[in-house]
Scaffold this motif. Sequence first.
Motif, PDB file in Angstrom:
ATOM      1  N   LYS A  72       0.881  -1.166   0.121  1.00 21.48           N
ATOM      2  CA  LYS A  72       0.096  -0.021  -0.057  1.00 21.48           C
ATOM      3  C   LYS A  72       0.782   1.486  -0.005  1.00 21.48           C
ATOM      4  O   LYS A  72       0.551   2.191  -0.552  1.00 21.48           O
ATOM      5  N   TYR A  73       1.977   1.309   0.826  1.00 23.67           N
ATOM      6  CA  TYR A  73       2.791   2.393   1.036  1.00 23.67           C
ATOM      7  C   TYR A  73       3.705   2.586   0.244  1.00 23.67           C
ATOM      8  O   TYR A  73       4.530   3.758   0.005  1.00 23.67           O
ATOM      9  N   LEU A  74       4.508   1.534  -0.458  1.00 22.71           N
ATOM     10  CA  LEU A  74       5.562   1.535  -1.268  1.00 22.71           C
ATOM     11  C   LEU A  74       5.358   1.104  -2.701  1.00 22.71           C
ATOM     12  O   LEU A  74       4.586   0.299  -2.969  1.00 22.71           O
ATOM     13  N   PRO A  75       5.792   2.131  -3.443  1.00 25.14           N
ATOM     14  CA  PRO A  75       5.664   1.819  -4.735  1.00 25.14           C
ATOM     15  C   PRO A  75       6.397   0.411  -5.338  1.00 25.14           C
ATOM     16  O   PRO A  75       7.312   0.307  -4.866  1.00 25.14           O
ATOM     17  N   LYS A  76       6.106   0.062  -6.594  1.00 24.92           N
ATOM     18  CA  LYS A  76       6.832  -1.232  -7.147  1.00 24.92           C
ATOM     19  C   LYS A  76       8.151  -0.851  -7.459  1.00 24.92           C
ATOM     20  O   LYS A  76       8.998  -1.796  -6.937  1.00 24.92           O
ATOM     21  N   GLU A  77       8.404   0.375  -7.890  1.00 27.41           N
ATOM     22  CA  GLU A  77       9.902   0.578  -8.160  1.00 27.41           C
ATOM     23  C   GLU A  77      10.784   0.318  -6.866  1.00 27.41           C
ATOM     24  O   GLU A  77      11.930   0.069  -6.915  1.00 27.41           O
ATOM     25  N   LEU A  78      10.229   1.178  -5.543  1.00 30.78           N
ATOM     26  CA  LEU A  78      11.108   0.962  -4.700  1.00 30.78           C
ATOM     27  C   LEU A  78      11.089  -0.379  -3.964  1.00 30.78           C
ATOM     28  O   LEU A  78      12.183  -0.697  -3.525  1.00 30.78           O
ATOM     29  N   ILE A  79      10.051  -1.248  -4.031  1.00 34.33           N
ATOM     30  CA  ILE A  79      10.116  -2.610  -3.599  1.00 34.33           C
ATOM     31  C   ILE A  79      11.150  -3.317  -4.357  1.00 34.33           C
ATOM     32  O   ILE A  79      12.160  -4.150  -3.999  1.00 34.33           O
ATOM     33  N   LEU A  80      11.170  -3.090  -5.864  1.00 39.20           N
ATOM     34  CA  LEU A  80      12.153  -3.736  -6.652  1.00 39.20           C
ATOM     35  C   LEU A  80      13.635  -3.359  -6.273  1.00 39.20           C
ATOM     36  O   LEU A  80      14.595  -3.896  -5.949  1.00 39.20           O
TER      37      LEU A  80
END
Length: 444
Positions: free
Chosen positions: A37-45
């Motif tokens: 919810k709080y982290l965008p996909k790019e940051l998780i990657l």
Amino acid sequence: MADPRRHHGNGYHHRHQRNKKEHVSSNSISGVSLIHKYLPKELILRIFSYLDVTSLCRCACVCKYWNQMALDGSNWQIVDLFFFQTDVEGPVVENLSKRCGGFLKSLSLRGCRCVTDNALELFSRNCQNIVALNLEGCTKITDAACESLGQHCNKLMKLNVDSCSSLTDRSLVALSKGCLHMESLSFAWCNQLTDDGVVALLKSCDKLVNFVAKGCTQLTDASFKCLARCSELKTLNLFNCSQLTDEGIVAISRGCPHLTCICLSKCLHLTDISLVNLGTNCREIRLVAGCSLFTDHGFESLTKHSHYFEKMDLEDCTLITDATINHLATNAPHLSVISLSHCELITDDGIRHLCSSICASECLRVIELDNCPLISDASLSFLSTCRHLKRIELYDCQNVSKSGVQKLQATLPNLNVHAYFAPATPPADSGGSRRRYCKCCIIL
């Protein structure tokens, strides 16, 4: 108060454990959902990009979303499967190549003995952006694997095929046609390779910086004269290239002025001519591993011209005397590691001279003196002044005593001393056979 579990039996216990697991599982899913919810996909990657192979595989088991994130090809640009070598087979490499595709830049399959040509052929087609590939110990691969690499992987710059003993000159010819940007090549113990393959490769790949051919006993001066075309060469390992002569080393020294590390151990035909030319032409040299015919004269010339030595491996240089130690003490202020094992003419006076030098007071960390029969406790007394010394080898030094070692360690408490002291009187063997003592490492 009665224990309710006594009335409900094992059913209560099972339901309690199940509810507990469901509670933990729901909390975990809730935590993962919050991350989504709080982290965008790019940051998780980006976060996943810092994980190793084991951690990525574990993350892939958390939930469907994490599986997609963990197995995204962008997280698999650098892969080292060495610690999975007992399990890795062809299908693993094939699936990895399909998943990573053009993202994969560096792959190590070191020790993966089950990987075959079929897996590497598919890998070559799928991962054409590969830059570094380590196939050391992949003993089942043949020329077909290298031919696929030469055909599809034209960006390959670093290749290690050590101990892939089935490879022949066909492999080097194939690489010479497709991998023109090769900078590092290691094919140690590939005994079927000859001058024909090496010359064909070097005529196309003249940008080599690192070249390892140890144990390739069929190579002659013809290969090494061609290697002189690689003017940027820095690291060269020719251990046990038994047909190499001074003629080959002279050509290399003149054509490769930036050479910094060279191993010539077990090259039984080399003489001081090689050292003189290396000293004259390769002023940046930092590491030398010598061979049995080198003498004080050769090392005098070498150290006179080159002053950047950090490591000297003089094991089995049985002709050198204290004069060589004196030359190093005078001209090698950055020396940190020196091996004098089996140098039977070295005496306490040479060690005294070394210990009075700049390198001993500032840099010297390792000294190996195995099988130096003229070394005694006096040398240990001199070495006690080397405050940066971390390790010393003293196997089979008959004139070194246990008390001398103990005094040295009392002065340098962080020093590791590797030595062996035989019993004064060998114990009787009831079987009547002679007992053999293992030369094991004892840290006193």
